[in-house]
Design a protein around this motif. Structure first.
Motif, short mmCIF file in Angstrom:
data_model
loop_
_atom_site.label_atom_id
_atom_site.label_comp_id
_atom_site.label_asym_id
_atom_site.label_seq_id
_atom_site.Cartn_x
_atom_site.Cartn_y
_atom_site.Cartn_z
N ILE A 128 0.86 -1.20 0.00
CA ILE A 128 0.00 0.00 0.00
C ILE A 128 0.89 1.24 0.00
O ILE A 128 1.72 1.42 0.89
N ASN A 129 0.72 2.05 -1.04
CA ASN A 129 1.57 3.23 -1.19
C ASN A 129 0.86 4.44 -0.57
O ASN A 129 -0.17 4.88 -1.06
N MET A 130 1.44 4.98 0.48
CA MET A 130 0.78 6.05 1.23
C MET A 130 0.64 7.33 0.39
O MET A 130 -0.35 8.06 0.51
N LYS A 131 1.64 7.59 -0.45
CA LYS A 131 1.58 8.83 -1.25
C LYS A 131 0.44 8.75 -2.26
O LYS A 131 -0.30 9.72 -2.47
N GLU A 132 0.28 7.56 -2.85
CA GLU A 132 -0.83 7.39 -3.80
C GLU A 132 -2.16 7.51 -3.09
O GLU A 132 -3.12 8.11 -3.60
#
Lengths: 88, 441
Positions: free
Chosen positions: B252-256
């Motif tokens: 899970i990419n936090m920035k996305e």
């Protein structure tokens, strides 16, 4: 005796977890309130000093910048100070 | 000639060491800890003073070991029979003198520690007891170290991702879960169980502060366990993460996620915010959990003098360097010196080592599970590593979590997000300590 110990531990667990959540929840709510307060009443940056570094670091994303700051603080035992970050 | 040799033999520590092989175990422990600190670089600033404290405390006749105090404030000192005449009941806090039962055995002198003056403690019980009873037992040093920790902490990442701070609360689960397990085991009293469980807070000064208040006789093993497990964070976090998290979750990419669901918060004056924040947190904690103020208050004071900047730079420098460094030396040495043969070589120590590990693991698991629950309810997904770092152990936990995230996706930098729950974990564990102290102290 053991029964009461477990009961006491269980009560402490409930009270403890609820209090920790309540305190951190309040810290978050208070933090949000502070952000709104600061944005409304003291919005401008007072310190003129960082302006010199601003053009150079403008292109650096804030998370990259703070990662570099953390690394410098760790390596220099918090004595080092970043004056300028440039992409080469 | 023989009597001269006997006198020399009696003067050295050899006779006592031969009589009690437990000392050898303590030396081995000290050497292992020294090795871990020097060669493996595991928390060297603390493990090395602690290890050296263990070493010098365990030479019989050296007088550098801390004498444990019982529930009534009585310290018992073993004294050679010929020296018993130097003590008198009523002088320098002496409350009882017990003659040796057999020839060659040692007599016992009992002191009422709370009625001894500091010079009397230094004179009768030695330098290390003086440092311990003046600086550690009074609970003076841990808040001083917290002040230094505050001066080295940046609440910026936490303020930028304020919501993530709640995961610092989930990661206190290990403390209370192990409290329950330790109480159920029947091996510990409630106060001892609480001191053991606070290892799950992954915060050395917090663990020491709580143990001083609740079960000072367990201080040595608990401090060692707390600092050892903190040094082992790069091993323990990946282990628990592997057990509980799927690859999909770790990607899970936090920035996305931030781009998909922007928070809309803007920061017009971060400096003012960072100055106001420690003051406000202190007030909130002081009102809700007054017994945690000595830790959280000093943490926030240290942070405040850092954030004010040039006007307080001198006291910031003192708090984060000279005072913190001196406090670390005294804390390490005297905590090590509490680990005498009698205090360390018992079954409880094994319980502390095992229980401490579970407290650590369950705290990480608690944070991860809270993130999983959050992800079930809300659209915006959070990387479970951010829950794992709620443990505190700043900033190592965040760095380890960031490395794990990068392993699964080389663009996924979660360090800043992890720092939010990581720093709030420090506040969370101090609050948990305050709760334990106010209920059981």
């Amino acid at each position: 005796m053991e029964g009461t110990l477990i009961e006491q531990a269980f009560t402490l667990m409930l009270v403890g977890m609820i209090t920790v959540f309540a305190v951190l929840g309040l810290v978050i709510a208070m933090g949000n309130a502070l952000i709104r307060f600061v944005n409304k009443y003291v919005p401008e940056e007072e310190a003129p000093a960082p302006k010199a570094a601003a053009p150079a670091s403008a292109a650096i994303a804030p998370d990259v910048k703070s990662a570099i700051e953390l690394a410098v603080a760790k390596i220099t035992s918090n004595k080092g100070r970043i004056e300028k970050i440039e992409k080469i | 000639m023989n009597s001269i040799l006997e006198n020399i033999y009696g003067m050295t520590a050899i006779s006592d060491i031969v009589a009690n092989p437990g000392f050898i175990v303590m030396y081995l422990l000290a050497f292992v800890l020294l090795y871990l600190g020097i060669k493996k670089e595991y928390e060297p600033l603390l493990l090395i003073p602690i290890a050296f404290g263990v070493l010098i405390a365990n030479f019989p006749g050296g007088g550098m070991g801390v004498n444990a105090v019982d529930g009534e404030g009585i310290v018992t000192l073993a004294v050679a029979a010929k020296d018993l005449a130097n003590f008198e009941i009523g002088h320098c806090g002496v409350v009882d003198i017990i003659q040796p039962a057999t020839d060659g055995a040692k007599g016992l002198v009992k002191f009422d520690i709370w009625n001894m003056t500091l010079p009397a403690i230094a004179h009768e019980l030695g330098l290390m007891n003086f440092i311990y009873y003046m600086l550690i037992k009074t609970g003076f040093i841990p808040p001083i170290i917290f002040m230094g920790v505050g001066a080295l902490t940046d609440f910026g990442p936490m303020l930028r991702n304020l919501k993530l701070a709640i995961f610092g609360a989930g990661a206190q689960f290990g403390i209370f879960a192990v409290l329950l397990i330790a109480a159920a085991s029947g091996q510990f009293t409630m106060k001892e169980a609480a001191s053991l469980s606070i290892i799950g807070g992954a915060d050395g000064p917090t663990a020491i502060f709580t143990t001083i208040k609740l079960a000072p006789h367990m201080l040595g093993p608990i401090a060692i366990a707390a600092y050892s497990y903190m040094a082992l964070v790069p091993v323990i976090i990946p282990l628990v993460v592997k057990l509980l998290c799927s690859e999909k979750e770790l990607k899970i990419n936090m920035k996305e996620q931030d781009k998909l669901y922007p928070s809309g918060t803007e920061f017009k004056n971060m400096r003012a915010l960072k100055i106001l924040f420690p003051i406000a947190v202190t007030v909130i904690v002081a009102i809700l959990v007054p017994s945690a103020v000595s830790l959280v208050g000093m943490l926030m004071f240290g942070n405040l003098i850092k954030e004010i900047g040039a006007n307080t730079s001198r006291i910031f420098d003192a708090a984060s360097n000279s005072i913190m460094n001196a406090a670390t030396i005294f804390l390490g040495l005297s905590v090590g010196a509490t680990m005498t043969v009698e205090a360390f070589l018992n079954l409880q120590t094994i319980g502390i080592v095992v229980g401490g590990f579970f407290a650590f693991g369950l705290s990480i698991a608690g944070g991860i599970c809270l993130v999983k629950i959050y992800n079930l309810i809300f659209k915006k997904k959070i990387n479970p590593l951010i829950g794992a770092t709620g443990l505190s152990a700043v900033p190592m936990a965040s760095r380890v979590a960031n490395d794990i995230a990068l392993k699964y996706d080389s663009r996924n930098h979660v360090l800043n997000y992890c720092m939010s729950s990581n720093v709030s974990g420090v506040i969370g564990s101090a609050v948990a300590a305050g709760i334990l102290i106010s209920f059981l102290g």
